[in-house]
Write a protein that holds these residues in place. Structure first.
Motif, short mmCIF file in Angstrom:
data_model
loop_
_atom_site.label_atom_id
_atom_site.label_comp_id
_atom_site.label_asym_id
_atom_site.label_seq_id
_atom_site.Cartn_x
_atom_site.Cartn_y
_atom_site.Cartn_z
N LEU A 1 41.94 50.43 37.15
CA LEU A 1 41.17 49.67 38.13
C LEU A 1 42.08 48.91 39.07
CD1 LEU A 1 38.50 48.38 39.20
CD2 LEU A 1 38.77 46.63 37.43
N THR A 2 41.83 49.04 40.37
CA THR A 2 42.58 48.29 41.38
C THR A 2 41.60 47.55 42.28
OG1 THR A 2 44.40 49.89 41.44
CG2 THR A 2 44.17 48.44 43.33
N LEU A 3 41.83 46.24 42.45
CA LEU A 3 41.06 45.42 43.37
C LEU A 3 41.97 44.97 44.50
CD1 LEU A 3 39.04 43.13 40.92
CD2 LEU A 3 38.31 45.28 41.96
N SER A 4 41.58 45.28 45.71
CA SER A 4 42.37 44.88 46.88
C SER A 4 41.62 43.82 47.64
CB SER A 4 42.63 46.09 47.79
OG SER A 4 43.20 45.67 49.01
N ASN A 5 42.32 42.76 48.04
CA ASN A 5 41.65 41.68 48.76
C ASN A 5 41.98 41.70 50.24
OD1 ASN A 5 44.27 40.52 48.86
ND2 ASN A 5 43.35 38.51 49.01
N THR B 1 45.10 33.10 49.58
CA THR B 1 43.80 33.20 48.92
C THR B 1 43.97 32.93 47.44
OG1 THR B 1 44.11 35.56 48.61
CG2 THR B 1 42.92 34.89 50.57
N GLU B 2 42.83 32.77 46.77
CA GLU B 2 42.85 32.53 45.34
C GLU B 2 41.94 33.52 44.64
OE1 GLU B 2 41.75 28.56 44.54
OE2 GLU B 2 43.47 27.66 45.56
N MET B 3 42.29 33.83 43.42
CA MET B 3 41.48 34.76 42.64
C MET B 3 41.63 34.41 41.17
SD MET B 3 41.69 38.87 42.89
CE MET B 3 40.44 39.95 42.23
N ASN B 4 40.54 34.26 40.49
CA ASN B 4 40.55 33.92 39.08
C ASN B 4 40.00 35.11 38.29
OD1 ASN B 4 40.54 32.75 36.60
ND2 ASN B 4 39.04 31.17 37.07
N HIS C 1 53.68 36.31 48.14
CA HIS C 1 53.95 35.33 47.11
C HIS C 1 52.98 34.15 47.16
CE1 HIS C 1 55.72 33.64 50.66
NE2 HIS C 1 55.98 32.49 50.05
N LYS C 2 52.36 33.91 48.32
CA LYS C 2 51.41 32.80 48.44
C LYS C 2 50.04 33.26 48.00
CE LYS C 2 51.45 30.04 51.90
NZ LYS C 2 51.39 29.49 53.29
N PHE C 3 49.88 33.37 46.70
CA PHE C 3 48.62 33.85 46.16
C PHE C 3 48.46 33.28 44.76
CE2 PHE C 3 45.94 37.17 44.10
CZ PHE C 3 44.87 37.10 44.96
N SER C 4 47.29 32.77 44.47
CA SER C 4 47.04 32.18 43.17
C SER C 4 46.08 33.06 42.40
CB SER C 4 46.45 30.78 43.33
OG SER C 4 46.16 30.22 42.07
#
Length: 488
Positions: A314-318, A346-349, A367-370
């Motif tokens: 599974l791949t999720l692309s934002n 952006t952020e992703m939990n 690198h700026k991604f949480s």
């Protein structure tokens, strides 16, 4: 004989050997293979090399004709049309005069950057060329007839009618079409077609795609991108051969259902999940989603993932899913999970609720991604950190990178880091002094970089970042270009 004369004689013998035409000793099949690496426009002059080479170029099975804006004026277009026409005619005559070679054309690629859709003369050329290559049992056709003509007043985009000779290409295995118009007046019969790609294509009637799929019983791979019409797309196939599907849609296309019974891999871009029906696609093993996610569709997305019993990758692309904040992954068969982030901050939990077979996690992006992820499994990790050549590796850069890695609260077996330059991983000494506690629990780390410099400083920085490291490998790779830019 003196030693001096021996050396002189040896040099003369070597010189004589160098004058021997070794290329002429090669078999015709090898010479034809060598010619296949030349641009198509350079093939014809090779007929002048010698009598033996006169017709060799006629047997090169792959032909590629490209006309761009550089010669977009009328004289340039006419020159291009005449060149292609003469080339194919000379090839046909050459094969008629040479019984030793096969005349099959395996691949024909035609790209016209400014095709005049209402020019009967140009249309005649296209039909003539395709007729010749179809006669030669062509197996692969790439046809790009690009035209920028657009009626802005009435909002009308013009497309080229499908050239009729294509309908007789019974031996086709690969067909790529760009900027053509398809309707139900065509009878499609491609018994051997395995790969079909339609880009910026208009379906004039709703049953066109169904007819095309029915006429392609051996089709294994279908790619639909940027279809151009106010169209409700239903993709239906009972064929057991069709296993890969890619759908990239624009705002005016609605994908209502995908019903492909034996589909194993699917890639969706821009497809909302609230309206789509995937209930038939139970055999999907690989799923790539780069879609317009939003919070209202989150439950639909989670439901989709949990109801694919064979899903392994599974791949999720934002690229577009800025509204997606939290997602729960539940899949009994999932082995590999990837997140791709080419957007801004952006952020992703991500919470892996139930994935007992999960083995690996892969992150590709800035690198700026949480991203927060929890998993009870011990995973193999791959991190591809995208950095522009002009990137400023300052304190903020390293803090963001560190936060990205620390938020992944998992146990790791092996970790692989890909960066363009090792500078991206050499944490400043003042940052290391400010934070002395153990950070990451990595055991085995491999670093790949296109530019390897200051290796000793890198080792110190990585051991500070993960004091529990048992093995550390730093390797150089030729290029990271494939990682540095999002897919078009």
């Amino acid at each position: 004989m003196s030693e001096k004369r021996v050396k002189t004689t040896s040099k003369l013998m070597m010189f004589e050997e160098e004058k021997v035409d070794r290329i002429s000793k090669l078999h015709d099949e090898i010479l034809i293979h060598i010619l296949s690496f030349l641009p198509t426009e350079d093939l014809l002059p090779t007929s002048l090399i010698s009598k033996r080479w006169r017709f060799l170029w006629c047997s090169v099975p792959s032909l590629n004709f490209l006309q761009t804006k550089k010669i977009g004026h009328l004289d340039g277009q006419e020159m291009f049309y005449n060149f292609v026409d003469n080339f194919l005619e000379n090839r046909k005559r050459g094969m008629d005069n040479d019984d030793h070679h096969d005349s099959v054309i395996t691949s024909f690629k035609l790209y016209i950057d400014q095709y005049d859709w209402d020019n009967a003369h140009a249309s005649h050329f296209i039909d003539r060329w395709l007729g010749l290559v179809v006669e030669n049992k062509v197996k692969e056709i790439h046809l790009v007839l690009w035209e920028e003509k657009y009626d802005r007043e009435n909002g009308i985009m013009y497309y080229t009618s499908l050239p009729k000779p294509l309908l007789n290409a019974k031996y086709l295995t690969i067909l790529n079409l760009v900027r053509v118009d398809l309707d139900c007046s065509y009878t499609f019969s491609f018994p051997y077609l395995k790969s079909l790609k339609l880009c910026v294509v208009r379906f004039a009637e709703k049953d066109v795609l169904d007819n095309l799929l029915l006429g392609s019983p051996s089709l294994e791979r279908l790619e639909l991108s940027n279809l151009c019409s106010d169209y409700k797309l239903h993709i239906h196939s009972d064929s057991l051969a069709l296993k890969f599907l890619e759908v990239v849609v624009s705002d005016n296309i609605v994908v209502e259902s995908i019903e492909v019974v034996n589909l194993e891999s699917m890639r969706l871009v821009g497809v909302p999940f609230e309206k789509i029906n995937l209930m038939v696609c139970k055999r999907i093993r690989t799923l790539w989603l780069g879609c317009d996610f939003n919070m209202n569709e989150l439950s639909s997305l989670e439901y989709l993932i949990s109801n694919l019993p064979l899903l392994e990758d599974l791949t999720l692309s934002n690229d577009q899913c800025l509204g997606l904040k939290r997602i729960k992954i539940s899949s009994e068969s999932l082995k590999s999970f990837s997140v791709e982030n080419s957007g801004d901050n952006t952020e992703m939990n991500v919470v892996v609720e139930s994935a007992p077979k999960l083995e690996s996690f892969r992150y590709k992006g800035k690198h700026k991604f949480s991203i927060t992820m929890e998993s009870s499994n011990s995973l193999n990790g791959t991190f591809i950190i995208l950095a522009w050549p002009w990137e400023k590796f300052d304190g903020d850069w390293f803090i963001n990178l560190l936060n990205l890695l620390l938020n992944l609260n998992c146990c790791w077996n092996k970790v692989t880091l890909h960066v363009d330059t090792l500078k991206a991983l050499i944490f400043p000494k003042n940052l290391r002094r400010a934070c002395r506690s153990s950070l990451l629990n990595w055991k085995h780390l491999t670093v790949f970089a296109t530019r390897v410099e200051k290796e000793s400083e890198l080792r110190d920085a990585l051991l500070w970042m993960s004091p529990s490291l048992k093995t550390l490998s730093i390797l150089k790779r030729s290029s990271l270009a494939c990682y540095c830019y999002p897919r078009l």
